[in-house]
Design a protein around this motif. Structure first.
Motif, PDB file in Angstrom:
ATOM      1  N   MET A   1      33.628  50.377  36.668  1.00  0.00           N
ATOM      2  CA  MET A   1      34.176  49.503  37.672  1.00  0.00           C
ATOM      3  C   MET A   1      33.730  49.932  39.061  1.00  0.00           C
ATOM      4  O   MET A   1      33.786  51.107  39.380  1.00  0.00           O
ATOM      5  CB  MET A   1      35.681  49.596  37.643  1.00  0.00           C
ATOM      6  N   SER A   2      33.357  48.951  39.820  1.00  0.00           N
ATOM      7  CA  SER A   2      32.912  49.251  41.178  1.00  0.00           C
ATOM      8  C   SER A   2      34.075  49.014  42.159  1.00  0.00           C
ATOM      9  O   SER A   2      34.886  48.116  41.971  1.00  0.00           O
ATOM     10  CB  SER A   2      31.720  48.379  41.547  1.00  0.00           C
ATOM     11  N   GLN A   3      34.153  49.837  43.173  1.00  0.00           N
ATOM     12  CA  GLN A   3      35.204  49.725  44.178  1.00  0.00           C
ATOM     13  C   GLN A   3      34.573  49.685  45.563  1.00  0.00           C
ATOM     14  O   GLN A   3      33.514  50.272  45.792  1.00  0.00           O
ATOM     15  CB  GLN A   3      36.147  50.925  44.098  1.00  0.00           C
ATOM     16  N   LEU A   4      35.284  49.020  46.442  1.00  0.00           N
ATOM     17  CA  LEU A   4      34.846  48.937  47.838  1.00  0.00           C
ATOM     18  C   LEU A   4      35.728  49.841  48.673  1.00  0.00           C
ATOM     19  O   LEU A   4      36.944  49.685  48.700  1.00  0.00           O
ATOM     20  CB  LEU A   4      34.938  47.490  48.337  1.00  0.00           C
ATOM     21  N   ILE A   5      35.145  50.766  49.346  1.00  0.00           N
ATOM     22  CA  ILE A   5      35.909  51.700  50.183  1.00  0.00           C
ATOM     23  C   ILE A   5      35.529  51.434  51.638  1.00  0.00           C
ATOM     24  O   ILE A   5      34.346  51.506  52.001  1.00  0.00           O
ATOM     25  CB  ILE A   5      35.599  53.161  49.798  1.00  0.00           C
TER      26      ILE A   5
END
Length: 117
Positions: A1-5
């Protein structure tokens, strides 16, 4: 899963203020100083508006006194007019004194014409 920080968040806004005012520290002294400045500003504005109202009151009083003087002068003129129109004044005038009483009184008949060709 990719996350945006997002790293900028709230620190980005602070860094903008820090760039514009690098030595500005927002503390209790700044809060008290700004509170005193705002209270002084509101007081000055309130005094300005109340001074306008007081000035309007003085102008209104001066206009009212001028109105009273004009009313008094009008009453004096009315009294002089009524004195001039009185029967005693008319009888004592030089024009009436120079008039003469007629020797004989002549009544005109209403059937006759007063003016003729």
């Amino acid at each position: 899963m990719s996350q945006l920080i997002l790293n900028r968040g709230t620190e980005y806004r602070r860094s903008l203020i820090r760039r514009l005012f690098p030595k500005l520290e927002l503390g209790p002294a700044f809060l008290i100083t700004s509170l005193v400045v705002f209270v002084a500003l509101i007081t000055v504005i309130a005094l300005m508006f109340s001074a306008r109202q007081v000035t309007k009151g003085y102008v209104l009083n001066s206009l009212e006194s001028a109105h009273q003087e004009i009313v008094k002068e009008s009453e004096r003129v009315d009294m002089q007019i009524s004195q001039v129109r009185s029967l005693n004044y008319i009888q004592q005038s030089s024009k009436v004194q120079s008039m003469k009483k007629p020797n004989q009184i002549v009544y005109l008949n209403s059937d006759t014409a007063i003016a003729s060709k």
